[in-house]
Write an enzyme that holds these catalytic residues in place. Structure first.
Site, short mmCIF file in Angstrom:
data_model
loop_
_atom_site.label_atom_id
_atom_site.label_comp_id
_atom_site.label_asym_id
_atom_site.label_seq_id
_atom_site.Cartn_x
_atom_site.Cartn_y
_atom_site.Cartn_z
N SER A 1 -2.08 17.91 2.36
CA SER A 1 -1.14 16.81 2.13
C SER A 1 0.19 17.42 1.70
CB SER A 1 -1.66 15.85 1.06
OG SER A 1 -2.87 15.24 1.47
N HIS B 1 3.59 8.09 7.18
CA HIS B 1 2.87 7.82 5.93
C HIS B 1 1.57 8.61 5.84
CE1 HIS B 1 0.00 5.48 8.20
NE2 HIS B 1 -0.50 4.85 7.15
N ALA C 1 -1.42 11.16 8.47
CA ALA C 1 -1.73 11.81 9.74
C ALA C 1 -1.84 10.81 10.88
CB ALA C 1 -3.03 12.61 9.60
N GLY D 1 -2.81 14.04 4.27
CA GLY D 1 -3.59 14.32 5.47
C GLY D 1 -4.84 13.46 5.45
N SER D 2 -6.00 14.07 5.67
CA SER D 2 -7.27 13.34 5.62
C SER D 2 -8.15 13.98 4.54
CB SER D 2 -7.96 13.40 6.98
OG SER D 2 -8.22 14.75 7.33
N MET D 3 -9.43 13.64 4.51
CA MET D 3 -10.32 14.10 3.45
C MET D 3 -10.45 15.62 3.38
SD MET D 3 -13.49 11.39 3.57
CE MET D 3 -14.37 12.10 2.17
N PHE E 1 -7.91 6.35 -1.69
CA PHE E 1 -8.58 7.49 -2.31
C PHE E 1 -7.87 7.92 -3.59
CE2 PHE E 1 -5.52 9.40 0.70
CZ PHE E 1 -4.79 10.21 -0.17
N CYS F 1 0.85 -1.19 0.00
CA CYS F 1 0.00 0.00 0.00
C CYS F 1 0.89 1.24 0.00
CB CYS F 1 -0.89 -0.01 1.24
SG CYS F 1 -2.05 1.36 1.28
#
Length: 404
Positions: free
Chosen positions: A316, A333, A335, A310-312, A168, A81
């Site tokens: 980043s 890798h 947050a 980062g997140s949604m 994503f 991944c």
């Protein structure tokens, strides 16, 4: 350069160095780290990244070097991944005011989710050529000859597909409003099957071993170098890592093709960054040959480019490694979670999720609550904690996010 790490555990033969200043570290993750460090073949130390959190067997966000042994559960089941990103010549004003059509187009081009709806029934010739060039099918056939439970039926169907969970595809803008394509995925169903199968085999081997030490967790079951299963696992995990990289390359090609159909003409400005963050490989550190498992960590050798998402709803980063030897040349890798998926679903409301992602064209439904920004550590604190591991090259903010 001053070091940001602190010793989380210095007793015994294997210390734990953690880059965790200013970020939460759960007590269960600390206990799991001590379990890993207690194994006689782990060392010379364990490195802990600021996105660290509880995992299965080994913590996510850790770098575990081993001598003469390998722990399949430390690598996990999402083998290979990682992230891929590329910058285009497009700019923010080249994008339509309403981004919903772009998101729908990407979702049509790249199957998302798990199960049959996340697979291709047939794939284009270009993908078949890519698979053939990498000899992935032939290599998997050799692995299957020795381990018939590892089926090959999903290799073609899932190449160029996203999967679910935290995977994503995003369109992002950098500090100069240039458009990037960024995505996160791994080795899909076949990699999961390989990981699950060899974790089970390691546990069975454990039942036959006479240990001269205490193994605190059956998920830390291992293969020893020189054993047939050690070599078989190394071969299989190498295959899954190569397949994951190819999968990301194929998805990038699909997304870029979709953009070419709907946006002004553009070119790619740089070669894509493509990096694993769940993998194992042999490396030399301080003159010693080690098997280095990065479970939720990215290689950050001096000058090496990497991606820290980062997140949604947060930023980043495209980063350049500083080659810090204390971290085994590694960085975080992402947050890192502060809530389990169940806790996030029970805690975060749809209203909170929609507010946190108001600036992003993405899913706003209950099916992605467990991926909402509040489920993750603050990415700014994570980046501050590893200032001696990487330098920021580009800061990205997403405008479109596709989730499985």
């Amino acid at each position: 350069m001053s070091n940001n790490f602190e010793f989380l555990h210095a007793e015994g033969a294997t210390p734990i160095k953690g880059w965790v200043r200013g970020v939460p570290l759960e007590s269960q993750a600390q206990a799991q780290l001590r379990n890993i460090a207690s194994l006689p073949f782990v060392g010379p130390w364990v490195a802990v990244m600021p996105d660290v959190h509880l995992g299965i067997g080994a913590t996510v966000g850790s770098v575990v070097p081993t001598r003469g042994a390998i722990i399949p559960a430390a690598v996990g089941v999402d083998i290979g991944c990682g992230m891929a990103a590329v910058r285009t010549t497009l700019r923010a004003d080249d994008l339509p005011d309403n981004l919903a059509g772009l998101r729908s187009g990407i979702e049509r081009s790249v199957p998302v989710g798990n199960g049959p709806h996340g697979e291709h029934q047939r794939i284009p010739d270009s993908v078949s050529t890519r698979l053939a060039d990498a000899q992935l099918e032939q290599r998997l056939a050799r692995i299957r000859d020795k381990h018939p439970r590892i089926r090959p039926d999903k290799v073609e169907k899932q190449n160029g597909t996203l999967g679910g969970g935290n995977h994503f595809i995003e369109l992002c803008l950098d500090e100069d409003d240039r458009v990037w394509v960024m995505l996160h995925s791994g080795s899909r169903g076949t990699g999961n099957l390989i990981g699950t199968y060899f974790i089970e085999r390691a546990r069975k081997e454990l039942e036959r071993r006479v240990l001269g030490f205490h193994l605190p967790d059956k998920d830390l079951a291992f293969f020893l170098e020189g054993e047939p299963l050690f070599d078989d696992y190394v071969e299989a995990v190498g295959w899954a890592q190569d397949y994951a990289r190819t999968n990301r390359e194929t998805m990038l090609a699909r997304v870029l093709h979709e953009l070419q159909q709907t946006l002004p003409k553009f070119q790619l400005e740089k070669e894509a960054v493509n990096c694993h963050h769940n993998y194992v490989q042999r490396e030399t550190h301080a003159g010693e040959s080690l098997l280095v498992t990065r479970k939720g960590a990215v290689s950050a050798r001096a000058g090496e480019l990497g991606i820290i998402p980062g997140s949604m709803g947060t930023r980043s980063y495209i980063v350049r490694g500083l080659g810090n030897a204390d971290s085994f040349h590694s960085c975080s890798h992402g947050a890192g979670r502060v809530m389990s998926r169940t806790q996030a679903r029970n805690t975060i409301t749809l209203k909170e999720h929609r507010e946190a992602t108001a600036h992003v064209e993405c899913r706003k439904d209950a099916g992605v609550i467990d991926e909402s920004p509040a489920a993750y550590k603050p990415i700014e604190a994570v980046m501050a904690a590893q200032a001696d591991l990487v330098e920021v090259v580009h800061t990205l903010r997403q405008v479109v996010c596709v989730k499985g």
